[in-house]
Enzyme design. Structure first.
Site, PDB file in Angstrom:
ATOM      1  N   ARG A  63       0.821  -1.222   0.000  1.00 50.25           N
ATOM      2  CA  ARG A  63       0.000   0.000   0.000  1.00 50.25           C
ATOM      3  C   ARG A  63       0.860   1.279   0.000  1.00 50.25           C
ATOM      4  O   ARG A  63       1.943   1.309   0.560  1.00 50.25           O
ATOM      5  CB  ARG A  63      -0.952  -0.023   1.200  1.00 50.25           C
ATOM      6  CG  ARG A  63      -1.915  -1.198   1.083  1.00 50.25           C
ATOM      7  CD  ARG A  63      -2.873  -1.265   2.238  1.00 50.25           C
ATOM      8  NE  ARG A  63      -3.766  -0.130   2.265  1.00 50.25           N
ATOM      9  CZ  ARG A  63      -4.647   0.080   3.237  1.00 50.25           C
ATOM     10  NH1 ARG A  63      -4.737  -0.758   4.253  1.00 50.25           N
ATOM     11  NH2 ARG A  63      -5.438   1.124   3.193  1.00 50.25           N
ATOM     12  N   ASP A  85     -15.398   2.278   3.235  1.00 54.22           N
ATOM     13  CA  ASP A  85     -15.151   0.854   3.533  1.00 54.22           C
ATOM     14  C   ASP A  85     -16.372  -0.017   3.266  1.00 54.22           C
ATOM     15  O   ASP A  85     -16.317  -1.240   3.449  1.00 54.22           O
ATOM     16  CB  ASP A  85     -14.726   0.696   4.997  1.00 54.22           C
ATOM     17  CG  ASP A  85     -13.357   1.325   5.243  1.00 54.22           C
ATOM     18  OD1 ASP A  85     -12.564   1.414   4.290  1.00 54.22           O
ATOM     19  OD2 ASP A  85     -13.101   1.732   6.390  1.00 54.22           O
ATOM     20  N   ARG A 128     -12.791  -7.152   4.424  1.00 59.18           N
ATOM     21  CA  ARG A 128     -14.121  -6.716   3.979  1.00 59.18           C
ATOM     22  C   ARG A 128     -14.574  -7.455   2.715  1.00 59.18           C
ATOM     23  O   ARG A 128     -15.753  -7.677   2.517  1.00 59.18           O
ATOM     24  CB  ARG A 128     -14.174  -5.199   3.798  1.00 59.18           C
ATOM     25  CG  ARG A 128     -13.826  -4.468   5.095  1.00 59.18           C
ATOM     26  CD  ARG A 128     -14.363  -3.078   5.171  1.00 59.18           C
ATOM     27  NE  ARG A 128     -13.653  -2.326   6.193  1.00 59.18           N
ATOM     28  CZ  ARG A 128     -13.927  -2.347   7.502  1.00 59.18           C
ATOM     29  NH1 ARG A 128     -14.928  -3.080   7.953  1.00 59.18           N
ATOM     30  NH2 ARG A 128     -13.212  -1.645   8.353  1.00 59.18           N
TER      31      ARG A 128
END
Ligand code: S3P
Length: 443
Positions: free
Chosen positions: A123, A321, A396
């Site tokens: 990231r 999110d 997620r």
């Protein structure tokens, strides 16, 4: 690797509580560590991400303990009181932990080394390296500003005024945390408002912070540096981003009716709930109250038909999110759902834009990506399911596709559910208690 499968659930019924808010939990530990004296935290999220932040803060000199009743105590070292860690700080899967702590140590006069898991090492960190370098800190990072990296904190921090180039609460918070140990005023201008838990908590811990509105919905945040932070007692609200999974599972399984108690409803976090209401969902907030400087409510959900909607780009920061699980709701809706302004999804725990579209297609749903826009065509009936979806080290994505499987025509498998514990320990137990059928997949 733990493969999981989710088969057709019973109607979801009953009341539950989801674990504490992840964003607030990280911040409670960090501000507790920077206050002078003893902070007590109830309902801290005991997920891997937050436990990594606790471990990192211990390495930086704070004493942090968990009591038998689940209350956490942080003995803070005061603004500017962190000490050089002997070890490399490994933040696991957590972008929030890594970026916020990089801000905190940037204005402490020592070197800190950061790393993380395969997902976090991919990231981008340049977004925090860039403003933090302006305070005087130096960084040595891998190509593209990736972890592992070293921060050499500055001995003479400079206050900066910084306009966020991307709407990111993590970048805002990193700059404000660096500003805590900097003389003078640190200013952050965010053209698009992002979650404001850092500002709320700074105020709660006694810092002088001023927030004014600019242009169309933007904010100018001014923090007076080197405050003496006072310890605080706080109770972390349930995480609205975690509540989103049982909420959508109940909406798409006919006959369901559930209540999730004590969930945070900060307006900068509730874009999903606004969107679901526009889709025709029966989702209401009851018993609204304020706790620890944040708004909280019980969320009531009843299953029902959903229709496709247009979700504007301006709403993205307040539900960033929640797109994986919104896309699942869209797959059960009647008509097209268009979600715009999703560029940031490419740099989350996985490339979520690709992960959502690939997973949906495997489950028999028509989904398309064009630029930063995701389009999902729902037919108003449960999609086929019956696929194995790659979770890509992304909690997620894993939970969203287990939710899809709970109401699809055939069970859905995910290849690995281990990262679910980063944000939602007890997810499977909670879902199954409500009526879902999620289990370890048989080989
Ligand atoms: C978070 C901010 C968001 C969000 C993340 C938590 C935070 O990231 O996606 O899960 O606690 O500040 P960005 O600020 O990078 O958008």
């Amino acid at each position: 690797m733990t493969a999981l499968s989710s088969g057709s659930s019973r109607p979801l019924r009953g009341r539950c509580r989801v674990p504490g808010d992840k964003s607030i939990s990280h911040r409670a530990l960090i501000f507790g560590a920077l206050a002078i004296g003893r902070t007590r935290i109830r309902n801290l999220l005991e997920g891997d991400d937050v436990l990594r932040t606790a471990a990192a803060l211990r390495a930086l000199g704070a004493r942090i303990e968990r009591g038998r009743d689940g209350t956490w105590t942080v003995h803070g070292v005061g603004t500017g009181g962190l000490v050089e860690p002997m070890e490399i700080l490994d933040l696991g899967n957590s972008g929030t932990g890594a970026r916020l702590l990089m801000g905190a140590v940037a204005t402490h006069p020592f070197a800190t080394f950061f790393t993380g898991d395969d997902s976090l090492r991919r990231r981008p960190m340049a977004r925090v390296i860039e403003p933090l370098t302006r305070t005087g800190a130096r960084f040595v990072a891998r190509d593209g500003g990736r972890l592992p990296l070293a921060v050499v904190g500055t001995t003479s921090p400079m206050p900066i005024a910084y306009t966020l180039p991307v709407p990111s609460a993590q970048v805002k918070s990193a700059v404000l945390l660096a500003g805590l140990n900097t003389p003078g005023e640190t200013i952050v201008i965010e053209p698009i408002a992002t979650r404001d838990h850092t500002e709320n908590m700074l105020r709660y811990f006694g810092a002088t912070i001023d927030v004014t509105m600019v242009d169309d919905g933007g904010k100018r945040i001014t923090l007076v540096g080197q405050p003496e932070l006072k310890p605080a007692d706080l109770t972390v609200p349930g995480d609205p981003s975690s509540a989103a999974f049982p909420v959508v599972a109940a909406l798409i399984r006919p006959g369901s009716a559930i209540t999730i108690e004590g969930v945070g409803i900060n307006p900068l976090r509730t874009g999903l709930y606004q969107t679901l209401a526009e889709m025709g969902a029966r989702v209401t907030f009851a018993k609204e109250r304020t706790a620890g400087g944040e708004r909280v409510a019980d969320i009531k959900v009843k299953a029902g038909e959903l229709r496709g909607v247009e979700v504007p780009a301006t709403r993205a920061p307040s539900m960033i999110d929640e797109y994986p699980v919104l896309a699942v709701a869209a797959a059960f809706a009647t008509g097209r759902t268009v979600m715009r302004g999703l560029g940031e999804l490419r740099v989350k725990e996985s490339d979520r834009l690709a992960a959502i579209a690939d997973g949906l297609r495997k489950c028999g749903v028509t989904a398309a990506i064009e630029g930063d826009t995701l389009t999902v065509d729902g037919k108003g009936v449960p999609p086929k399911g019956g696929a194995v979806v790659a979770a890509r080290l992304d909690h997620r994505i894993a939970m969203a596709f287990l939710v899809l499987g709970s109401a699809a025509r055939k069970p859905v498998r995910i290849d690995d559910g281990e990262t679910i514990a980063t944000s939602f320990p007890g997810f499977i137990r909670l879902m199954n208690r409500l009526g879902a059928r999620i289990a370890k997949a048989k080989r």
